[in-house]
Design a protein around this motif. Structure first.
Motif, PDB file in Angstrom:
ATOM      1  N   PHE A  23       0.759  -1.349   0.038  1.00 24.99           N
ATOM      2  CA  PHE A  23      -0.166   0.042  -0.012  1.00 24.99           C
ATOM      3  C   PHE A  23       0.888   1.331   0.048  1.00 24.99           C
ATOM      4  O   PHE A  23       0.252   1.987  -0.516  1.00 24.99           O
ATOM      5  CB  PHE A  23      -0.998   0.101   1.291  1.00 24.99           C
ATOM      6  N   PHE A  37       1.931   1.819  -3.525  1.00 28.40           N
ATOM      7  CA  PHE A  37       1.067   2.426  -4.293  1.00 28.40           C
ATOM      8  C   PHE A  37       1.126   3.981  -4.431  1.00 28.40           C
ATOM      9  O   PHE A  37       1.154   4.526  -5.524  1.00 28.40           O
ATOM     10  CB  PHE A  37      -0.355   1.829  -3.722  1.00 28.40           C
ATOM     11  N   TRP A  38       1.456   4.509  -3.294  1.00 24.90           N
ATOM     12  CA  TRP A  38       1.248   6.037  -3.029  1.00 24.90           C
ATOM     13  C   TRP A  38       2.813   6.458  -3.790  1.00 24.90           C
ATOM     14  O   TRP A  38       2.426   7.310  -4.473  1.00 24.90           O
ATOM     15  CB  TRP A  38       1.531   6.361  -1.665  1.00 24.90           C
ATOM     16  N   PHE A  95     -11.521 -10.969   2.428  1.00 24.44           N
ATOM     17  CA  PHE A  95     -11.143  -9.981   1.442  1.00 24.44           C
ATOM     18  C   PHE A  95     -11.299 -10.497  -0.172  1.00 24.44           C
ATOM     19  O   PHE A  95     -12.031  -9.509  -0.842  1.00 24.44           O
ATOM     20  CB  PHE A  95      -9.595  -9.566   1.693  1.00 24.44           C
ATOM     21  N   ILE A 120     -15.341 -10.860  -0.629  1.00 27.20           N
ATOM     22  CA  ILE A 120     -16.192  -9.632  -0.812  1.00 27.20           C
ATOM     23  C   ILE A 120     -15.711  -8.886  -2.109  1.00 27.20           C
ATOM     24  O   ILE A 120     -16.554  -8.476  -2.800  1.00 27.20           O
ATOM     25  CB  ILE A 120     -15.904  -8.640   0.327  1.00 27.20           C
ATOM     26  N   ILE A 121     -14.455  -8.989  -2.736  1.00 27.98           N
ATOM     27  CA  ILE A 121     -13.883  -8.209  -3.858  1.00 27.98           C
ATOM     28  C   ILE A 121     -14.555  -9.112  -5.164  1.00 27.98           C
ATOM     29  O   ILE A 121     -15.065  -8.344  -6.032  1.00 27.98           O
ATOM     30  CB  ILE A 121     -12.399  -8.386  -3.983  1.00 27.98           C
ATOM     31  N   ILE A 177     -18.167  -7.964  -4.992  1.00 27.40           N
ATOM     32  CA  ILE A 177     -18.587  -6.485  -5.690  1.00 27.40           C
ATOM     33  C   ILE A 177     -18.354  -6.931  -7.360  1.00 27.40           C
ATOM     34  O   ILE A 177     -18.942  -6.050  -8.182  1.00 27.40           O
ATOM     35  CB  ILE A 177     -17.225  -5.697  -5.086  1.00 27.40           C
ATOM     36  N   LEU A 220     -18.017   1.761  -0.071  1.00 25.84           N
ATOM     37  CA  LEU A 220     -17.565   0.573  -0.416  1.00 25.84           C
ATOM     38  C   LEU A 220     -16.298   0.103   0.421  1.00 25.84           C
ATOM     39  O   LEU A 220     -16.344  -0.973   0.839  1.00 25.84           O
ATOM     40  CB  LEU A 220     -17.166   0.700  -1.832  1.00 25.84           C
ATOM     41  N   ILE A 279     -16.299  -3.540   2.581  1.00 21.51           N
ATOM     42  CA  ILE A 279     -14.978  -4.492   2.283  1.00 21.51           C
ATOM     43  C   ILE A 279     -14.988  -4.895   4.043  1.00 21.51           C
ATOM     44  O   ILE A 279     -14.698  -5.878   4.397  1.00 21.51           O
ATOM     45  CB  ILE A 279     -13.982  -3.831   1.786  1.00 21.51           C
ATOM     46  N   LEU A 291     -11.414   0.355  -3.130  1.00 22.65           N
ATOM     47  CA  LEU A 291     -10.224  -0.416  -2.710  1.00 22.65           C
ATOM     48  C   LEU A 291      -9.216   0.543  -2.224  1.00 22.65           C
ATOM     49  O   LEU A 291      -8.592   0.187  -1.003  1.00 22.65           O
ATOM     50  CB  LEU A 291      -9.769  -0.894  -3.991  1.00 22.65           C
ATOM     51  N   ILE A 292      -9.068   1.803  -2.552  1.00 19.67           N
ATOM     52  CA  ILE A 292      -8.166   2.710  -2.052  1.00 19.67           C
ATOM     53  C   ILE A 292      -8.573   3.018  -0.605  1.00 19.67           C
ATOM     54  O   ILE A 292      -7.986   3.061   0.248  1.00 19.67           O
ATOM     55  CB  ILE A 292      -8.114   3.959  -3.004  1.00 19.67           C
ATOM     56  N   TYR A 310     -10.479   1.193   1.399  1.00 16.26           N
ATOM     57  CA  TYR A 310     -10.244   0.313   2.389  1.00 16.26           C
ATOM     58  C   TYR A 310      -8.896   0.235   2.656  1.00 16.26           C
ATOM     59  O   TYR A 310      -8.463   0.002   3.875  1.00 16.26           O
ATOM     60  CB  TYR A 310     -10.602  -1.124   1.855  1.00 16.26           C
ATOM     61  N   GLY A 311      -8.037   0.363   1.800  1.00 18.29           N
ATOM     62  CA  GLY A 311      -6.670   0.532   2.236  1.00 18.29           C
ATOM     63  C   GLY A 311      -6.111   1.690   3.223  1.00 18.29           C
ATOM     64  O   GLY A 311      -5.501   1.274   4.107  1.00 18.29           O
ATOM     65  N   MET A 312      -6.832   2.734   3.031  1.00 19.86           N
ATOM     66  CA  MET A 312      -6.374   3.948   3.696  1.00 19.86           C
ATOM     67  C   MET A 312      -7.079   3.708   5.233  1.00 19.86           C
ATOM     68  O   MET A 312      -6.483   3.981   6.045  1.00 19.86           O
ATOM     69  CB  MET A 312      -7.129   5.289   3.186  1.00 19.86           C
ATOM     70  N   LYS A 313      -8.179   3.034   5.169  1.00 21.25           N
ATOM     71  CA  LYS A 313      -8.575   2.565   6.542  1.00 21.25           C
ATOM     72  C   LYS A 313      -7.818   1.713   7.390  1.00 21.25           C
ATOM     73  O   LYS A 313      -7.863   1.890   8.362  1.00 21.25           O
ATOM     74  CB  LYS A 313     -10.356   2.051   6.272  1.00 21.25           C
TER      75      LYS A 313
END
Lengths: 163, 499
Positions: free
Chosen positions: A9, A12-13, A84, A87-88, A91, B216, B220, B424-425, B427-430
């Motif tokens: 993650f 990603f940033w 995870f 649920i993905i 969706i 969203l 998740i 998705l972003i 959820y990652g942030m949370k």
């Protein structure tokens, strides 16, 4: 060293701001000025954060400033990953249904299948699916006369039936 | 006509039949348009305008304003219960409202949101009535430099909204700013960051992002954790917290007044909009709170500040619409069109010959807000119980509402993919503790700041900073950022000396 989700993650940033910088460089001076003013410092912050994440162990990270709460939540990582992915997939299934048959058919199919897959009773599942579809039909089709997306197949089927 | 005559004749006009009946009819419609994500006040206005043909001006105002005034009040309900904002400004309600619901305090959050919405609406209306003669010269003096400084003031709150990690907050704010730049740049005509996708040429709508980032992401998270939205069963199972929320609002009366006035002023300034009002007031509530550490975890002050602001904004936005024919928001632009259909032209005459009509509007704002809350409060308790339903029931409901809301906002089917990506972003942030508020703040204020900066530089060069109002706002902004740091420093110093 094995990379964990928090590393990905952070990465990603880094990649996000890198792409923005590279893309911005292709614009005229005026168009790229503010995006570069924003993205260059953010890229540096992101690289620093990634470096910090790489150096921090999982246990330290859970209690450190800005660390995530995996320890507190006490969910087994394998179970977490499975849920995870599940649920993905749900969706994605819902989105695929919308693209295929549009909102009015996708909603009852999705609600019914999701609730049944999660061991809700038939009666409640049918009630929720029917109720939600009816509410949306009344609010949007009858009430506001909005056009909801019909998907790829419904117009084709309608066309075939008309012929 | 004297001022008092105008005030009382305005009230009498609203309370006569059929104006009052028409207002009563459209208030529930406004609430429903607010509750359903993606519909909103503008859609409501557009749908209701055809029914005003043949109505007298006052009846038409009661019909349209009654609906428009209460939309954000309804929008707070899904924001608190499902983390899905009914309208754009309600996104700021999600930040504290949903964590309160997770703590089992949905009733309290709803009580506080509804009461502060009502008080905000009333204060905004009074503000509108009082401020016209004072602020007229000020609003005419507002240009791009002042807009830029106001946007900077809003962006300064990123540092306060960042939670535990300032760096993560800054990165989130940076991403928000970049997202606001997606699409056609009005200064150069260049399409930026669309990566060749036609769907991104007009930019990304804020509701599309907010639904992904909050609703969203929550879906998740709920699917992974299971159980119910409310993580506790003890607190608010009977919905009794509604009264606590009402009490909280009156306890924090000074915050309500401050955020209502800020909301009113932001509404008064054309171009900033309700989203900016809500987030700036959230930042103000956070900055002035004695319980800063509770923000982000479900602090009632965050809900009160935001909800008072977005309803107060409507009163403020009516002033430039009526006085100068300059709509304060997109909703006001539609209303302006409706006013003209009803045969009322904005301008000086509104405050001379038609002063009673102006005060009728003030009364409509006041009465509609009171009626909306009277209608909603009895349902707040039962509604709060939704948070105790199983996630297997809630997930499909939130997902359907969120995705449908995202689509309906723009009617672009590709937006549901953007929503999914931001899910998705989000959820990652949370999960990894990146505050999501700064990202939204960046999106809301980025475009305003960039456009205003370019125009200011073109018009005045760097000297724009020293324009009187711009400079005052800059000083306030610096004070906003530096004063808490100075206070913290002094606290530490005193503590050390005490030792």
């Amino acid at each position: 060293m094995k990379l964990q989700n928090r590393h990905y993650f952070s990465l990603f940033w880094v990649l996000f701001f890198l792409v923005i910088i590279v893309t911005s460089l292709g614009y005229s001076y005026k168009a790229r000025l503010i995006p570069l003013v924003v993205s260059i410092p953010c890229f540096i912050f992101a690289v620093y954060r990634f470096y910090v994440e790489l150096r921090t162990k999982e246990e330290e990270n859970a209690t450190a400033e800005g660390g995530h709460k995996s320890k507190k939540e006490k969910i087994d990582p394998v179970v977490r990953r499975k849920r995870f992915i599940r649920i993905i997939l749900w969706i994605l299934f819902f989105l695929a249904l919308i693209f295929a048959v549009g909102f009015l058919y996708a909603i009852p199919i999705f609600v019914l299948s999701y609730m049944r897959a999660n061991k809700e009773s038939w009666a409640l599942s049918v009630l929720c699916a029917g109720g939600m579809t009816a509410a949306i039909y009344l609010a949007f089709i009858v009430g506001t006369r909005s056009t909801l997306y019909e998907g790829i197949f419904i117009p084709l089927i309608r066309q075939a039936l008309q012929q | 006509m004297s001022l008092w005559d105008a005030i009382w004749s305005g009230l009498a006009g609203v309370l006569t039949w059929p104006a009052f009946g028409l207002m009563l009819l459209t208030i529930p419609i406004g609430l429903i348009f607010g509750i359903i994500p993606g519909m909103g006040g503008n859609m409501g206005l557009a749908l209701l305008i055809p029914f005003t043909f043949g109505m007298k001006p006052l009846e038409g105002f009661a019909f349209l304003l009654g609906m428009h005034t209460v939309v954000h009040t309804g929008g707070s309900i899904p924001a608190i219960l499902f983390d899905t904002p009914g309208t754009g400004p309600n996104a700021a309600t999600c930040i504290e409202g949903f964590p309160m619901a997770q703590k089992g305090e949905a009733g309290r959050a709803l009580g506080a949101a509804l009461t502060s919405s009502m008080l905000g609406g009333i204060i905004g209306a009074i503000f509108m009535a009082l401020i016209i003669p004072v602020l007229r010269p000020v609003v005419l003096a507002f240009g791009p430099p002042e807009f830029f400084m106001l946007a900077m003031m809003g962006l300064a709150f990123i540092s306060l909204m960042s939670g535990k990690s300032l760096l993560k907050g800054l990165m989130a704010g940076g991403m928000g700013l970049i997202i606001s730049f997606v699409g056609m740049d009005p200064q150069t005509g260049i399409v930026r960051f669309s990566f060749g996708l036609l769907q991104l040429m007009d930019g990304i709508n804020i509701v599309t992002i907010v639904v992904g980032l909050f609703a969203l992401a929550e879906v998740i998270d709920m699917a992974i954790k299971g159980g119910t939205i409310a993580h506790t069963k003890s607190a608010d199972i009977k919905g009794t917290g509604v009264w606590q929320g009402i009490k909280d609002t009156f306890t924090h009366w000074w915050l309500v007044i401050r955020t209502s006035i800020i909301g009113g002023i932001i509404g008064f300034i054309p171009g900033l909009g309700g989203d900016a009002a809500a987030f700036i007031c959230y930042g103000h509530a956070l900055q002035t709170s004695k319980r800063k550490e509770e923000f982000g975890k479900g602090c009632v002050e965050g809900v009160i500040g935001v909800d008072a602001a977005h309803n107060a904004k409507e009163g403020g936005a009516l002033i430039p619409t009526l006085a100068f024919g300059v709509p304060g928001s997109s909703g006001m632009a539609i209303l302006l069109g409706a006013f003209m259909i009803l045969g009322v032209s904005p301008g000086k005459e509104m405050f001379t010959q038609n002063l009673n009509l102006v005060f009728s509007m003030v009364w409509i704002l006041v009465i509609a807000n009171i009626i909306a809350v009277i209608l909603c409060l009895p349902f707040a308790g039962p509604l709060s119980k939704i948070t105790f339903l199983r996630t297997s029931v809630m997930i499909p409901f939130i997902l359907v509402c969120g995705i449908l809301g995202s689509y309906l906002t723009t009617s672009r089917i590709s937006d549901i993919i953007i929503t999914a990506i931001f899910g998705l972003i989000g959820y990652g942030m949370k999960r990894f503790d990146y505050a999501r508020g700064p990202l939204i703040l960046g999106i809301v204020l980025g475009k305003i700041a960039e456009n205003a900066l370019h125009i200011s530089l073109n018009l005045y060069g760097l000297k724009f900073i020293f324009r009187p109002i711009a400079f005052i706002i800059l000083v306030i902004t610096l004070g906003t950022v530096l004063y808490p740091a100075y206070k913290e420093h002094m606290k530490k110093k005193l503590a050390e000396e005490g030792r």
